[in-house]
Design a protein around this motif. Structure first.
Motif, PDB file in Angstrom:
ATOM      1  N   LEU A  27      17.598   2.926  -1.083  1.00  0.00           N
ATOM      2  CA  LEU A  27      16.829   3.728  -2.032  1.00  0.00           C
ATOM      3  C   LEU A  27      15.362   3.292  -2.063  1.00  0.00           C
ATOM      4  O   LEU A  27      15.050   2.130  -2.261  1.00  0.00           O
ATOM      5  CB  LEU A  27      17.432   3.591  -3.430  1.00  0.00           C
ATOM      6  CG  LEU A  27      16.781   4.409  -4.544  1.00  0.00           C
ATOM      7  CD1 LEU A  27      16.960   5.891  -4.309  1.00  0.00           C
ATOM      8  CD2 LEU A  27      17.381   3.990  -5.899  1.00  0.00           C
ATOM      9  N   LEU A  28      14.451   4.268  -1.849  1.00  0.00           N
ATOM     10  CA  LEU A  28      13.018   3.983  -1.846  1.00  0.00           C
ATOM     11  C   LEU A  28      12.273   5.074  -2.609  1.00  0.00           C
ATOM     12  O   LEU A  28      12.659   6.250  -2.573  1.00  0.00           O
ATOM     13  CB  LEU A  28      12.456   3.918  -0.416  1.00  0.00           C
ATOM     14  CG  LEU A  28      12.865   2.730   0.464  1.00  0.00           C
ATOM     15  CD1 LEU A  28      12.287   2.915   1.866  1.00  0.00           C
ATOM     16  CD2 LEU A  28      12.388   1.406  -0.122  1.00  0.00           C
ATOM     17  N   SER A  29      11.191   4.670  -3.240  1.00  0.00           N
ATOM     18  CA  SER A  29      10.312   5.641  -3.885  1.00  0.00           C
ATOM     19  C   SER A  29       9.434   6.294  -2.828  1.00  0.00           C
ATOM     20  O   SER A  29       9.338   5.809  -1.693  1.00  0.00           O
ATOM     21  CB  SER A  29       9.425   4.943  -4.914  1.00  0.00           C
ATOM     22  OG  SER A  29       8.511   4.064  -4.268  1.00  0.00           O
ATOM     23  N   LEU A  30       8.781   7.370  -3.195  1.00  0.00           N
ATOM     24  CA  LEU A  30       7.873   8.043  -2.269  1.00  0.00           C
ATOM     25  C   LEU A  30       6.768   7.090  -1.831  1.00  0.00           C
ATOM     26  O   LEU A  30       6.399   7.056  -0.655  1.00  0.00           O
ATOM     27  CB  LEU A  30       7.276   9.286  -2.930  1.00  0.00           C
ATOM     28  CG  LEU A  30       6.241  10.055  -2.109  1.00  0.00           C
ATOM     29  CD1 LEU A  30       6.816  10.522  -0.784  1.00  0.00           C
ATOM     30  CD2 LEU A  30       5.703  11.245  -2.923  1.00  0.00           C
ATOM     31  N   ASP A  34       6.073   5.874   1.972  1.00  0.00           N
ATOM     32  CA  ASP A  34       4.753   6.087   2.559  1.00  0.00           C
ATOM     33  C   ASP A  34       4.245   4.823   3.240  1.00  0.00           C
ATOM     34  O   ASP A  34       3.548   4.887   4.254  1.00  0.00           O
ATOM     35  CB  ASP A  34       3.780   6.539   1.469  1.00  0.00           C
ATOM     36  CG  ASP A  34       2.450   6.991   2.033  1.00  0.00           C
ATOM     37  OD1 ASP A  34       2.460   7.683   3.073  1.00  0.00           O
ATOM     38  OD2 ASP A  34       1.411   6.652   1.452  1.00  0.00           O
ATOM     39  N   ASP A  35       4.624   3.650   2.704  1.00  0.00           N
ATOM     40  CA  ASP A  35       4.193   2.384   3.303  1.00  0.00           C
ATOM     41  C   ASP A  35       4.905   2.082   4.622  1.00  0.00           C
ATOM     42  O   ASP A  35       4.402   1.309   5.442  1.00  0.00           O
ATOM     43  CB  ASP A  35       4.466   1.219   2.333  1.00  0.00           C
ATOM     44  CG  ASP A  35       3.565   1.252   1.105  1.00  0.00           C
ATOM     45  OD1 ASP A  35       2.491   1.897   1.187  1.00  0.00           O
ATOM     46  OD2 ASP A  35       3.945   0.671   0.068  1.00  0.00           O
ATOM     47  N   HIS A  36       6.082   2.687   4.824  1.00  0.00           N
ATOM     48  CA  HIS A  36       6.872   2.389   6.018  1.00  0.00           C
ATOM     49  C   HIS A  36       6.768   3.447   7.113  1.00  0.00           C
ATOM     50  O   HIS A  36       7.241   3.228   8.230  1.00  0.00           O
ATOM     51  CB  HIS A  36       8.350   2.244   5.644  1.00  0.00           C
ATOM     52  CG  HIS A  36       8.672   0.984   4.883  1.00  0.00           C
ATOM     53  ND1 HIS A  36       8.609   0.898   3.513  1.00  0.00           N
ATOM     54  CD2 HIS A  36       9.044  -0.238   5.330  1.00  0.00           C
ATOM     55  CE1 HIS A  36       8.949  -0.318   3.124  1.00  0.00           C
ATOM     56  NE2 HIS A  36       9.220  -1.034   4.209  1.00  0.00           N
ATOM     57  N   VAL A  37       6.203   4.600   6.806  1.00  0.00           N
ATOM     58  CA  VAL A  37       6.141   5.705   7.767  1.00  0.00           C
ATOM     59  C   VAL A  37       4.689   6.008   8.112  1.00  0.00           C
ATOM     60  O   VAL A  37       3.837   6.082   7.234  1.00  0.00           O
ATOM     61  CB  VAL A  37       6.818   6.969   7.180  1.00  0.00           C
ATOM     62  CG1 VAL A  37       6.714   8.137   8.165  1.00  0.00           C
ATOM     63  CG2 VAL A  37       8.287   6.691   6.861  1.00  0.00           C
ATOM     64  N   SER A  38       4.429   6.180   9.389  1.00  0.00           N
ATOM     65  CA  SER A  38       3.064   6.456   9.851  1.00  0.00           C
ATOM     66  C   SER A  38       2.746   7.946   9.708  1.00  0.00           C
ATOM     67  O   SER A  38       2.752   8.707  10.693  1.00  0.00           O
ATOM     68  CB  SER A  38       2.897   6.018  11.310  1.00  0.00           C
ATOM     69  OG  SER A  38       3.090   4.629  11.446  1.00  0.00           O
ATOM     70  N   ALA A  39       2.509   8.352   8.475  1.00  0.00           N
ATOM     71  CA  ALA A  39       2.161   9.750   8.181  1.00  0.00           C
ATOM     72  C   ALA A  39       1.549   9.786   6.788  1.00  0.00           C
ATOM     73  O   ALA A  39       1.696   8.852   5.996  1.00  0.00           O
ATOM     74  CB  ALA A  39       3.392  10.644   8.259  1.00  0.00           C
ATOM     75  N   SER A  40       0.867  10.870   6.491  1.00  0.00           N
ATOM     76  CA  SER A  40       0.271  11.008   5.165  1.00  0.00           C
ATOM     77  C   SER A  40       1.370  11.179   4.122  1.00  0.00           C
ATOM     78  O   SER A  40       2.487  11.611   4.431  1.00  0.00           O
ATOM     79  CB  SER A  40      -0.662  12.219   5.136  1.00  0.00           C
ATOM     80  OG  SER A  40       0.078  13.426   5.267  1.00  0.00           O
ATOM     81  N   ARG A  41       1.020  10.845   2.849  1.00  0.00           N
ATOM     82  CA  ARG A  41       2.005  11.010   1.790  1.00  0.00           C
ATOM     83  C   ARG A  41       2.406  12.477   1.648  1.00  0.00           C
ATOM     84  O   ARG A  41       3.565  12.777   1.360  1.00  0.00           O
ATOM     85  CB  ARG A  41       1.446  10.488   0.468  1.00  0.00           C
ATOM     86  CG  ARG A  41       2.452  10.601  -0.686  1.00  0.00           C
ATOM     87  CD  ARG A  41       1.995   9.890  -1.932  1.00  0.00           C
ATOM     88  NE  ARG A  41       1.793   8.461  -1.700  1.00  0.00           N
ATOM     89  CZ  ARG A  41       1.512   7.584  -2.663  1.00  0.00           C
ATOM     90  NH1 ARG A  41       1.386   8.003  -3.926  1.00  0.00           N
ATOM     91  NH2 ARG A  41       1.337   6.311  -2.398  1.00  0.00           N
TER      92      ARG A  41
END
Length: 260
Positions: A27-30, A34-41
């Motif tokens: 479970l992760l927050s948005l 965002d910190d783990h994926v190379s893309a904009s929020r």
């Protein structure tokens, strides 16, 4: 895996990345995603929304978690990617193998190597000679033996070296581009008591064999000459080659000295 799911995941690296991060971290927050994926929020949020509508992720306590459906489809996608990668790397050989013969999983060839001509047209023949050089047991089917292979077998006999346990099946004893030297040298291993050479005129147009537990599968170029060689010590390819060899051996006849 449905074509729609495959096409959706393959269309953007962000999509499988989001699922993989949720699988790894739970479970992760948005913000954490965002910190783990190379893309904009914005892209991550739009991706999560689309995946939630598909039932791949779900909202829990203000965060997102992967569902069993999402995990199943991600695993299927990753397996497809890996199988495609292996198949692409081994294409020079596999494109010559009939689908009816290839009855094991491509993933079993993940660690297989391919010897390609590249800058050395003789790479195939050189590797075959190296494989046989110090072998104790050779079981090989070939549409025909190359001149280098015939020279090697003849030299072993002439030098009085202890003969390995050698069984070779050929589709023809008169290959393309044969020469008087080939015919003369070919007689030597045929006549040798330690080498069993057999003839199977209806055999397949690709070579294969097992040398001391290492399996190989060879493919030919448009001119019929061998060019690519796939090798592996994996049990799947070894078992497959052994089955193909036994099928050919059952249909083959001893090659007489008069015929050679």
């Amino acid at each position: 895996m449905s074509a729609t799911a495959l096409e959706y995941l393959a269309a953007s690296s962000v999509r499988p990345d989001v699922l993989a991060v949720l699988r790894e971290h739970g479970l992760l927050s948005l913000r954490d995603l965002d910190d783990h994926v190379s893309a904009s929020r914005r892209t991550v949020k739009r991706t999560l929304s689309a995946m939630e509508s598909r039932g791949w992720v779900r909202k829990v306590d203000g965060g997102y978690e992967l569902t069993a459906l999402g995990e199943t489809l991600l695993s299927a996608y990753e397996r497809f990617r890996e199988r495609s990668r292996v198949a692409s790397r081994l294409r020079p050989v596999l494109e010559h193998v009939p689908a009816s013969m290839f009855d094991f999983d491509i993933e079993a060839l993940t660690d297989a190597t391919v010897v390609a001509p590249d800058d050395d047209p003789a790479a195939f023949a050189d590797r075959m000679v190296a494989l046989r050089a110090d072998a104790n047991r050779i079981r090989e089917y070939a549409p025909f033996l190359t001149l280098d292979s015939v020279r090697q077998l003849a030299q072993h006999v002439e030098n009085g070296r202890p003969s390995p346990d050698t069984t070779i099946i050929v589709r023809t004893d008169a290959p393309p581009q044969s020469s008087p030297e080939y015919r003369e040298r070919f007689r030597t291993p045929v006549e040798a008591p330690g080498v069993d050479i057999r003839h199977h005129p209806d055999g397949p147009m690709l070579g294969f064999g097992i040398v001391d537990g290492r399996a190989f599968l060879g493919a030919a170029a448009d001119d019929g000459m061998p060019c690519f060689l796939l090798e592996s010590e994996g049990s799947a390819l070894v078992s497959w080659v052994d089955r193909q060899f036994e099928n050919c051996l059952a249909a083959a006849e001893p090659l007489s000295v008069e015929r050679s």
